[in-house]
Each structure stands twice: as structure tokens, then as C-alpha cells.
Design an enzyme around this catalytic site. Sequence first.
Site, PDB file in Angstrom:
ATOM      1  N   HIS A  84      -0.649 -15.662  46.317  1.00  0.00           N
ATOM      2  CA  HIS A  84      -0.618 -16.614  47.433  1.00  0.00           C
ATOM      3  C   HIS A  84       0.015 -15.922  48.636  1.00  0.00           C
ATOM      4  O   HIS A  84       0.978 -15.165  48.493  1.00  0.00           O
ATOM      5  CB  HIS A  84       0.207 -17.835  47.004  1.00  0.00           C
ATOM      6  CG  HIS A  84       0.454 -18.817  48.101  1.00  0.00           C
ATOM      7  ND1 HIS A  84      -0.537 -19.238  48.951  1.00  0.00           N
ATOM      8  CD2 HIS A  84       1.599 -19.459  48.493  1.00  0.00           C
ATOM      9  CE1 HIS A  84      -0.023 -20.110  49.813  1.00  0.00           C
ATOM     10  NE2 HIS A  84       1.274 -20.253  49.552  1.00  0.00           N
ATOM     11  N   ASN A  95      -0.290 -18.657  56.341  1.00  0.00           N
ATOM     12  CA  ASN A  95      -0.364 -19.403  55.085  1.00  0.00           C
ATOM     13  C   ASN A  95      -1.411 -20.511  55.224  1.00  0.00           C
ATOM     14  O   ASN A  95      -1.186 -21.496  55.918  1.00  0.00           O
ATOM     15  CB  ASN A  95       1.018 -19.989  54.783  1.00  0.00           C
ATOM     16  CG  ASN A  95       1.069 -20.751  53.470  1.00  0.00           C
ATOM     17  OD1 ASN A  95       0.036 -21.042  52.869  1.00  0.00           O
ATOM     18  ND2 ASN A  95       2.270 -21.082  53.036  1.00  0.00           N
ATOM     19  N   CYS A 155      -0.344 -25.460  47.764  1.00  0.00           N
ATOM     20  CA  CYS A 155      -0.755 -24.042  47.791  1.00  0.00           C
ATOM     21  C   CYS A 155      -1.274 -23.545  46.443  1.00  0.00           C
ATOM     22  O   CYS A 155      -1.990 -22.544  46.384  1.00  0.00           O
ATOM     23  CB  CYS A 155       0.417 -23.171  48.227  1.00  0.00           C
ATOM     24  SG  CYS A 155       1.051 -23.614  49.843  1.00  0.00           S
TER      25      CYS A 155
HETATM   26  O1  UT7 Z   1       3.299 -21.909  50.770  1.00  0.00           O
HETATM   27  C1  UT7 Z   1       4.392 -22.670  50.319  1.00  0.00           C
HETATM   28  C2  UT7 Z   1       5.481 -21.778  50.048  1.00  0.00           C
HETATM   29  N1  UT7 Z   1       6.124 -21.379  51.287  1.00  0.00           N
HETATM   30  C3  UT7 Z   1       6.921 -20.358  51.248  1.00  0.00           C
HETATM   31  O2  UT7 Z   1       7.000 -19.746  50.228  1.00  0.00           O
HETATM   32  C4  UT7 Z   1       7.770 -20.009  52.458  1.00  0.00           C
HETATM   33  C5  UT7 Z   1       9.107 -19.510  51.959  1.00  0.00           C
HETATM   34  N2  UT7 Z   1      10.107 -19.199  52.973  1.00  0.00           N
HETATM   35  C6  UT7 Z   1       9.947 -18.225  53.889  1.00  0.00           C
HETATM   36  O3  UT7 Z   1       8.902 -17.598  53.966  1.00  0.00           O
HETATM   37  C7  UT7 Z   1      11.122 -17.859  54.764  1.00  0.00           C
HETATM   38  O4  UT7 Z   1      12.281 -18.517  54.291  1.00  0.00           O
HETATM   39  C8  UT7 Z   1      10.893 -18.233  56.255  1.00  0.00           C
HETATM   40  C9  UT7 Z   1       9.875 -17.292  56.870  1.00  0.00           C
HETATM   41  C10 UT7 Z   1      10.425 -19.658  56.380  1.00  0.00           C
HETATM   42  C11 UT7 Z   1      12.206 -18.072  57.046  1.00  0.00           C
HETATM   43  O5  UT7 Z   1      12.697 -16.752  56.901  1.00  0.00           O
HETATM   44  P1  UT7 Z   1      14.236 -16.526  56.529  1.00  0.00           P
HETATM   45  O6  UT7 Z   1      14.445 -15.089  56.518  1.00  0.00           O
HETATM   46  O7  UT7 Z   1      14.487 -17.261  55.242  1.00  0.00           O
HETATM   47  O8  UT7 Z   1      14.961 -17.169  57.756  1.00  0.00           O
HETATM   48  P2  UT7 Z   1      16.034 -18.353  57.792  1.00  0.00           P
HETATM   49  O9  UT7 Z   1      15.364 -19.656  57.598  1.00  0.00           O
HETATM   50  O10 UT7 Z   1      17.177 -18.021  56.894  1.00  0.00           O
HETATM   51  O11 UT7 Z   1      16.529 -18.258  59.298  1.00  0.00           O
HETATM   52  C12 UT7 Z   1      17.190 -17.077  59.783  1.00  0.00           C
HETATM   53  C13 UT7 Z   1      17.365 -17.205  61.271  1.00  0.00           C
HETATM   54  C14 UT7 Z   1      17.980 -18.538  61.693  1.00  0.00           C
HETATM   55  O12 UT7 Z   1      18.835 -18.269  62.792  1.00  0.00           O
HETATM   56  P3  UT7 Z   1      20.427 -18.170  62.596  1.00  0.00           P
HETATM   57  O13 UT7 Z   1      20.836 -19.512  62.044  1.00  0.00           O
HETATM   58  O14 UT7 Z   1      20.654 -17.054  61.636  1.00  0.00           O
HETATM   59  O15 UT7 Z   1      20.920 -17.902  63.974  1.00  0.00           O
HETATM   60  C15 UT7 Z   1      16.802 -19.320  62.181  1.00  0.00           C
HETATM   61  O16 UT7 Z   1      17.141 -20.289  63.136  1.00  0.00           O
HETATM   62  O17 UT7 Z   1      16.097 -17.132  61.914  1.00  0.00           O
HETATM   63  C16 UT7 Z   1      15.945 -18.242  62.787  1.00  0.00           C
HETATM   64  N3  UT7 Z   1      14.534 -18.586  62.836  1.00  0.00           N
HETATM   65  C17 UT7 Z   1      13.686 -18.097  63.755  1.00  0.00           C
HETATM   66  N4  UT7 Z   1      13.863 -17.259  64.781  1.00  0.00           N
HETATM   67  C18 UT7 Z   1      12.805 -16.949  65.540  1.00  0.00           C
HETATM   68  C19 UT7 Z   1      13.833 -19.399  61.991  1.00  0.00           C
HETATM   69  N5  UT7 Z   1      12.541 -19.447  62.353  1.00  0.00           N
HETATM   70  C20 UT7 Z   1      12.433 -18.645  63.445  1.00  0.00           C
HETATM   71  C21 UT7 Z   1      11.337 -18.295  64.265  1.00  0.00           C
HETATM   72  N6  UT7 Z   1      11.584 -17.446  65.295  1.00  0.00           N
HETATM   73  N7  UT7 Z   1      10.088 -18.748  64.074  1.00  0.00           N
END
Ligand code: UT7
Length: 356
Positions: A248, A278, A111
Amino acid sequence: MIYAKITGWGKCIPPASITNDEISSVVDTNDEWISTRTGIRSRHVSHVSTAELATVASKHALACAGLEGKDIDLVLLATCTPSTMVANTASLVQKNIGAVGAAACDTNAACSGFLYALQNATAQIQAGMIKKAVVVAAERMTWYVNWTKRDSAVLFGDGAGAVVLEASDTPCGLLATKTGCDSEDRSILHIANYGTDMDRIAGNGPSDLSFEGREIFKRAVKGMSEACDDVLNQAQLSLCDIDVLVPHQANLRIIQAIQNRLEIEDDKVMVNIDKYGNTSAATVAIAICEAVEKGLIKPHSNIMSAAFGAGLTWAASYIKWGDRVTPLTHSDAKLPPCNQTGLELIAPAVKACQQA
Ligand code: UT7
């Protein structure tokens, strides 16, 4: 002193897209979760190669600068989704745009790739090695997506953006820059065995993005904010001197966290993640084009840009815009028509991922 002025800019967005509601028919997710957790509402899926996306974006940038391919000394393509690795994809872009005398090289810093390539091309111009360069970032991130993994499948999209750099006496273009790589933590964002580590006989099956979202999130905010501070110090500027932030586009909440840390007002921040998701290296290049189109970048604007990606690479750049925000000429370059919807385009990959 020689500077590398940005004299052309162009983008290429493939026509087919997938909304959050549509992607919810493929993975267990929903519009509410995606839009509130990421800011993404839709992403584009390419029906053509990375090289074709890069070619169209580069032709628009060249026309914008009033130049032809033959005027160009260097083509740098930032991508982690090359059409081909041997020969490099930049060589095909060089051929397609008629840059017959130009050197051509791919840059993979994920990225952060566009800002790495911008630094490289600028340095070559400042050193007097070349006079004119095309720096293009193009990605087909949807090619890597594992459509059974909802945590990463909803995040990525395809697209390309390009700029033309020309040697100039006027202090403008990339005036301060800082790039780096925290390789200790490279495992939190990677695709295992894609490259010559792959079993060359059996292959790997569908690509599998290893992705520790929360950890990447924290490092992205810290890495980009600190890199911006470093660049401001180098340029001896304070935050109030910055007219536009072009970050980004990985997550709207990351953008807002950086914006808050840097104390930059909403109307100075370029955001288009809602439309594209992204697109890796291409996000900053596309966002620069759209910031000019919507009048956010004005003549002589002071622009701060920052990026973060696999590696873990990071970069920040202070760019001084030139005196022109309108294209000198226009190109009629466009992609071939696409007769499939976004969901139809990904259907074979979805099936393969589900069966793997
Ligand atoms: O370009 C390279 C750099 N990339 C980035 O910078 C991305 C950085 N990370 C992020 O943008 C975020 O961490 C994400 C968008 C990937 C995830 O968001 P989050 O708020 O950190 O969610 P999480 O991974 O902590 O997951 C929270 C909950 C989980 O459920 P439980 O365990 O709390 O029941 C996940 O299973 O959200 C759930 N979850 C989803 N639910 C519905 C994860 N993905 C999804 C989804 N739809 N697509």
C-alpha cells in the site's frame, strides 16, 4: 483444485494533478517537508465520479483479458468513496461495462479494500460459485480532504485499478491471504458522522478526517509486516522466494520500514507514491498494473502485497502471477476531457473548508 488466475489488469488515472509546490498555495506546507516526510511529489484529482474511474479501469482490465462484460459473473468494487451508497456504486460499474449477468457489490475496508475484495472473489471462484470476476478499486479521496488541515491534506489522491480473475487449473492467483481489523483503535483514522450518523437536515459541513499520523504509521508498519509473515508461513515460503513486494502506498517511509523488516532489496519493491499519493484502496491495484507495465512483475512472479487502513483494517496477500504479462487486446475507454487544472478543481472545496 480451482484457482483464480489474474488474466487482466487496467488502471485509470484522472488527468488533473496538483504538485507539492501547488498544494503549498492552499495549505501551510512545502515541497521539502512533503517529499522528505512522505515521498509524495504530486497527486491526481478527479473531475469525474468514482464510478467513472472504476469503469475505465475495468474496461482496460477486461480488454487485457480478452473478455467482454457479459462474460463476468461478479463485480466487486473496493472503495470508501462511493459515488452513491444506494444504489451501490458497483451496480453502475456493472451496467457501464455491460456485465449484465453479474452480481455487483461494494466493499469498504478503506485502504485494505482491494486485497479484501480480491480474497472474496478468489474464494467464490475456488468454491466453484463463479468463474470470472472483475475486482476493481476506485477512490476519490480528495473529496474528503479538509483543505485547512495540512497534516492530511497533502497525502491523498484519486485513481482506480482493476484486475480480472478467471477460474484455472494452474496454481496461480491469490494463493495465501490474511485479513484482519484492529477495531480498538479505529478512532485514530476516521471521518466522523459520514454515513447515516450524519445530521440529515443540517448536514455535516466539510468532511473532517481525524488522523493521528504517527500512531497510524507505527501500526501500519507492524500490521503489514506481521501479516506478511503470516502469509509466508501459510504458503511455506521464505522471503528469498518473493520476487516483488507491492505495498500500500501511504508513505515512502512506511514502505521502507516494511522492506527493511522483511529484508527485501530495493529493486523488488513497487513504489509509485511519488506520482499519486495515497489513493486508498486503489493504491495496490494501480501498483500491480504499473509493476507489470515496468517489467517488475514477470511471468510466474511470486508477489507479496500488504495494505493497512481505516478500521483499522489490514491485509497481506501472496499472489502467483500467471504466464502472461502482455494484454490480449486493448480498450479505447477513456475519461471525458478535463478543462480545469487540479487547483481549479479543488477551489470550491478549499473555499468551503476555509469558510467553515
Ligand atoms: O492509508 C492509511 C494509512 N495512512 C498512513 O499510514 C499514514 C501514516 N502516517 C504518516 O504517513 C505520517 O505520520 C505523516 C506523513 C502523516 C506525518 O509525518 P510525521 O513525520 O509523523 O509528522 P508529525 O505528524 O509527527 O509532525 C511533525 C511536524 C509537526 O510540527 P511540530 O509540531 O514538530 O512543529 C507538524 O505540525 O510536521 C508538521 N507538519 C507539517 N509541516 C509541513 C505536519 N504536516 C505538515 C505539512 N507540512 N503538510
